[in-house]
Design an enzyme around this catalytic site. Structure first.
Site, short mmCIF file in Angstrom:
data_model
loop_
_atom_site.label_atom_id
_atom_site.label_comp_id
_atom_site.label_asym_id
_atom_site.label_seq_id
_atom_site.Cartn_x
_atom_site.Cartn_y
_atom_site.Cartn_z
CE LYS A 117 -3.99 1.95 2.50
NZ LYS A 117 -4.89 1.76 3.66
CB SER A 147 -8.47 0.92 5.65
OG SER A 147 -9.22 2.10 5.67
CB SER A 150 -8.09 3.59 2.53
OG SER A 150 -7.27 3.06 3.56
#
Length: 486
Positions: A74, A173, A149
């Site tokens: 990420k 997330s 996210s």
């Protein structure tokens, strides 16, 4: 192929790390134009790392536990010499001079970086539609969102564009996109994994964890990334169990609590509710005792979170002022206007919304009414969990009230977007470990996520029950057809 299967094949010389990396590169080149999981690709370095692993094996050197495993990371985790943008114009050209603790542990364990994955800007969102560099789409149905996210990481794992990925979880997330994309997502106990090198959103809530295609792979990765870190004062010094060895321990006689408040939600999809109750029956057949538990403040979690998290975000994002690093506006007249223009141009709408909420909640005259009151409710939520864990070993809920929604359907309705994290947020507020794994499919063929919540530092039991449910239910054997899911 699981990490343990891959390790066996590699050690026996049946496959090479270079061959595996090339296979994933081919998949990325074939599919990522339509999914958009990745922001930055790292193919040349990945192939060089794979070649070194193959040479070490040929030389008879002992290979580390994750040797040759291709990862997506990420893009809010710092990677030395490789762009880290947080999907924001504010950090569009930022190249960190240091490596985050968790990624450093992965590379020492033999992991290979394929690239950095897309996310909602500064991890603020539930759909990966808030990225400054374009949306990510759900590989089960590209008209839908992958969740957020950590949507880029979840979509990359689901579509076979990496073997495993790392995400961060502030209010769901990791788990919510895992649910939407039909993969496994683990949020460890707060402090179990170092946050050093994770670009901060809400420092008392953020936690790094893996997204994988199986529970056993999550156990393997947690084994590597967990543990104390002198660079992170919030990182716990507790010993780290051998998670993989714990997976097959008997679960007969364990008590699993069904949180009453989770099943009375007006927005809870019937498909999701039915899949969760079916999973509960499967656990009963494994010898688990089901007990209904009451967590009276559970549903207060979302209002509490949307005071605390924006407040912490307001403080953390104050450093992006156009002076020290990152984006700087050209509309500079004096230091004050330069900072104002920089923040207005560099941040997206959702980030600005949360900064405004947080700044208001912390402002003189309102801090007692909002921020301090939210912290008191957070304590009540934690106490509810403590009371529940006096009666049960684990808690069971759906991961998200619905399956993946259509892209664009919630973008003009922040409240409906926020409600998709209704069932994941309380674990963050209490600092508890939680995992999402597939439990079925809805009438549109979209994956449904099941969430287990464990007690503090009890990831071993969490993984153990999740693994044995996964092996028994074998949900993916009946998966619907998809262009991107093999």
């Amino acid at each position: 192929m699981s990490i343990s299967d891959w390790r066996k094949q590699l050690n026996e010389g049946n496959v090479s790390a270079v061959e595996l990396v090339k296979e994933y590169i081919d998949k990325i080149q074939l599919n990522d134009d339509r999914i958009h999981s990745y922001l930055t690709l790292n193919f040349d370095q990945a192939l060089a790392q794979a070649e070194k692993i193959d040479n070490d094996r040929i030389a008879g050197n002992e290979l580390p536990p994750l040797a040759g495993v291709p990862f997506g990371i990420k893009d809010n985790l710092c990677t030395k010499g490789i762009k880290t943008t947080c999907s924001s114009r504010m950090l569009e050209g930022f190249i960190p001079p240091y490596e985050s603790t968790v990624t450093n542990k992965l590379w020492k364990a033999g992991g290979i970086l394929l690239g950095k994955t897309n996310l909602d800007e500064f991890a603020m969102g539930s759909s990966t539609e808030n990225s400054a560099f374009g949306n990510t789409f759900n590989p089960w149905d590209i008209s839908r969102v992958p969740g957020g996210s950590s949507g880029g990481s979840a979509a990359a794992v689901a579509s076979g564009m990496c073997m495993s990925a790392l995400g961060s979880d502030t209010g769901g997330s990791i788990r919510q996109p895992a649910s939407f994309c039909g993969v496994v997502g683990l949020k460890p106990t707060y402090g179990r994994v170092s946050r050093w090198g994770l670009v901060a959103f809400a420092s008392s809530l953020d936690q790094v964890g893996p997204l994988t295609s199986s529970v056993s792979d999550s156990a393997e990765i947690l084994q590597v990334i967990a543990g104390a870190d002198s660079k992170d004062s919030t990182c716990l010094k507790a010993s780290v169990p051998n998670y993989a060895k714990e997976l097959c321990k008997p679960i007969r006689g364990l008590k699993v609590g069904l949180i009453k408040q989770c099943f009375d939600q007006p927005g809870l999809s019937l498909d999701v509710k039915n899949a969760t109750m079916k999973a509960a029956k499967d656990l009963e057949e494994l010898g688990v005792e089901l007990i209904e538990v009451d967590c009276p403040c559970f549903n207060e979690g979302i209002a509490t979170y949307y005071v605390i998290a924006p407040s912490e975000a307001s403080a953390n994002l104050a450093r992006y002022d156009g002076v020290k690093y990152g984006y700087r506006s050209n509309e500079e007249q004096n230091i004050s206007s330069m900072t104002s223009f920089t923040r207005s141009e560099g941040f997206g709408n959702e980030v600005k919304r949360r900064i405004l909420i947080g700044t208001y909640a912390l402002s003189a005259g309102y801090v007692d009414a909002y921020y301090k009151k939210a912290q008191k409710v957070r304590t009540l939520i934690r106490r509810d969990f403590e009371s529940a864990f006096n009666k049960v070993d684990l808690l069971l809920t759906p991961t998200s009230p619905t399956t993946a929604f259509k892209a664009g359907s919630h973008t003009n309705d922040p409240l409906s977007m926020y409600l998709s994290d209704l069932l994941t947020i309380p674990a963050n507020l209490a600092g508890l470990p939680a995992i999402s794994l597939p439990s079925g499919f809805d009438s549109n063929g979209l994956p449904i996520g099941l969430q287990f919540i464990g007690n503090v530092l009890d990831e071993a039991k969490l993984l153990q029950v999740a693994y044995q449910y996964e092996q028994t239910a074998n949900v993916m054997k009946n998966k619907p057809d998809s262009d991107f899911i093999s």
